[in-house]
Write a protein that holds these residues in place. Structure first.
Motif, PDB file in Angstrom:
ATOM      1  N   GLN A 214       0.763  -1.261   0.113  1.00 41.01           N
ATOM      2  CA  GLN A 214      -0.314  -0.400   0.206  1.00 41.01           C
ATOM      3  C   GLN A 214       1.206   0.901   0.451  1.00 41.01           C
ATOM      4  OE1 GLN A 214      -2.878  -0.373   3.214  1.00 41.01           O
ATOM      5  NE2 GLN A 214      -4.022   0.030   2.116  1.00 41.01           N
ATOM      6  N   ASP A 215       0.552   2.654  -0.405  1.00 45.48           N
ATOM      7  CA  ASP A 215       1.383   3.902  -1.021  1.00 45.48           C
ATOM      8  C   ASP A 215       0.425   4.371   0.648  1.00 45.48           C
ATOM      9  OD1 ASP A 215       2.295   2.687  -3.097  1.00 45.48           O
ATOM     10  OD2 ASP A 215       0.848   4.071  -4.327  1.00 45.48           O
ATOM     11  N   LEU A 216       1.749   4.493   1.635  1.00 46.87           N
ATOM     12  CA  LEU A 216       1.576   6.070   2.449  1.00 46.87           C
ATOM     13  C   LEU A 216       1.827   6.973   2.006  1.00 46.87           C
ATOM     14  CD1 LEU A 216       3.033   2.827   4.958  1.00 46.87           C
ATOM     15  CD2 LEU A 216       0.837   3.715   4.647  1.00 46.87           C
ATOM     16  N   ALA A 217       1.034   8.123   2.469  1.00 47.20           N
ATOM     17  CA  ALA A 217       0.678   9.299   2.920  1.00 47.20           C
ATOM     18  C   ALA A 217       1.129   9.646   4.626  1.00 47.20           C
ATOM     19  CB  ALA A 217      -0.294   9.782   2.566  1.00 47.20           C
ATOM     20  N   VAL A 218       2.594   9.537   5.180  1.00 46.63           N
ATOM     21  CA  VAL A 218       2.994   9.166   6.228  1.00 46.63           C
ATOM     22  C   VAL A 218       3.038  11.071   6.857  1.00 46.63           C
ATOM     23  CG1 VAL A 218       4.726   9.332   8.289  1.00 46.63           C
ATOM     24  CG2 VAL A 218       4.314   7.692   5.499  1.00 46.63           C
ATOM     25  N   ILE A 219       2.202  11.847   7.538  1.00 40.73           N
ATOM     26  CA  ILE A 219       1.832  13.132   8.384  1.00 40.73           C
ATOM     27  C   ILE A 219       2.348  12.716   9.740  1.00 40.73           C
ATOM     28  CG2 ILE A 219      -0.462  12.324   9.650  1.00 40.73           C
ATOM     29  CD1 ILE A 219      -0.875  15.138   7.618  1.00 40.73           C
ATOM     30  N   CYS A 220       2.825  14.195  10.571  1.00 34.33           N
ATOM     31  CA  CYS A 220       2.828  14.288  11.608  1.00 34.33           C
ATOM     32  C   CYS A 220       2.286  15.993  12.245  1.00 34.33           C
ATOM     33  CB  CYS A 220       4.069  13.876  12.377  1.00 34.33           C
ATOM     34  SG  CYS A 220       5.385  15.707  11.264  1.00 34.33           S
ATOM     35  N   ARG A 221       3.025  16.729  13.180  1.00 33.49           N
ATOM     36  CA  ARG A 221       2.584  17.958  13.525  1.00 33.49           C
ATOM     37  C   ARG A 221       2.421  18.564  12.059  1.00 33.49           C
ATOM     38  NH1 ARG A 221       3.828  22.332  16.111  1.00 33.49           N
ATOM     39  NH2 ARG A 221       6.147  20.645  17.478  1.00 33.49           N
ATOM     40  N   THR A 222       4.143  18.589  12.011  1.00 31.22           N
ATOM     41  CA  THR A 222       4.986  19.787  11.084  1.00 31.22           C
ATOM     42  C   THR A 222       5.184  19.553   9.590  1.00 31.22           C
ATOM     43  OG1 THR A 222       6.272  20.882  11.855  1.00 31.22           O
ATOM     44  CG2 THR A 222       4.961  21.786  12.646  1.00 31.22           C
ATOM     45  N   GLY A 223       5.692  18.155   9.809  1.00 35.85           N
ATOM     46  CA  GLY A 223       6.340  17.361   8.681  1.00 35.85           C
ATOM     47  C   GLY A 223       7.639  16.930   8.381  1.00 35.85           C
ATOM     48  N   GLY A 224       8.216  17.093   9.982  1.00 33.91           N
ATOM     49  CA  GLY A 224       9.894  16.781  10.438  1.00 33.91           C
ATOM     50  C   GLY A 224       9.389  15.401  10.597  1.00 33.91           C
ATOM     51  N   ARG A 225       8.988  14.909  11.374  1.00 36.80           N
ATOM     52  CA  ARG A 225       9.108  13.394  11.938  1.00 36.80           C
ATOM     53  C   ARG A 225       8.366  12.723  10.977  1.00 36.80           C
ATOM     54  NH1 ARG A 225       5.388  14.017  17.260  1.00 36.80           N
ATOM     55  NH2 ARG A 225       4.703  15.986  15.680  1.00 36.80           N
ATOM     56  N   SER A 226       7.246  13.353  10.511  1.00 39.95           N
ATOM     57  CA  SER A 226       7.099  12.387   9.350  1.00 39.95           C
ATOM     58  C   SER A 226       8.359  12.468   7.822  1.00 39.95           C
ATOM     59  CB  SER A 226       5.645  12.967   8.357  1.00 39.95           C
ATOM     60  OG  SER A 226       5.412  13.967   8.035  1.00 39.95           O
ATOM     61  N   ALA A 227       8.812  13.007   7.194  1.00 39.91           N
ATOM     62  CA  ALA A 227       9.549  12.765   6.679  1.00 39.91           C
ATOM     63  C   ALA A 227      10.932  11.605   7.292  1.00 39.91           C
ATOM     64  CB  ALA A 227      10.632  14.961   6.819  1.00 39.91           C
ATOM     65  N   ARG A 228      11.968  11.946   8.093  1.00 40.93           N
ATOM     66  CA  ARG A 228      11.892  10.949   9.185  1.00 40.93           C
ATOM     67  C   ARG A 228      11.400   9.367   8.822  1.00 40.93           C
ATOM     68  NH1 ARG A 228      13.057  14.408  13.170  1.00 40.93           N
ATOM     69  NH2 ARG A 228      12.081  13.155  14.755  1.00 40.93           N
TER      70      ARG A 228
END
Length: 108
Positions: free
Chosen positions: A54-68
């Protein structure tokens, strides 16, 4: 390492598989309906909770944790994109959110 793909909240369609890597208290205050919640520090232990096909769209509060998280997932063979601006951008775009605390959904 390949360039990580980032997408805006506007490009995430209905039914997209969203992975929220924020902490429990952030999730409870407000999250995307049907998103999968795995805090960033639990991701290695809970990788089997995710479908590698599955393709995942990863999200956090502002984008830092989701980038990692996105980079880590890609290095383990998953298809993932980082959501630019995170839940802050999601909220600003007026997209649907729910809370687990009985209050108006918000981003903390």
């Amino acid at each position: 390492m390949s360039e990580m793909e980032s997408v805006s909240v506007d490009t995430i369609g209905e039914g997209a598989r969203i992975l929220d890597v924020r902490e429990d208290y952030e999730w409870e205050a407000g999250h995307i309906p049907n998103a999968v919640h795995i805090p960033l520090d639990q991701l290695p232990d809970r990788l089997d909770d995710l479908d590698p096909d599955q393709d995942l769209a990863v999200i956090c509060r502002t984008g830092g944790r989701s980038a990692r998280a996105t980079q880590w997932l890609e290095s383990h063979g998953y298809s993932a994109v980082n959501v630019n601006g995170g839940m802050g951008a999601w909220l600003e775009a007026g997209k649907e959110m729910v809370s687990d605390n009985g209050q108006e959904p918000t981003v903390v």
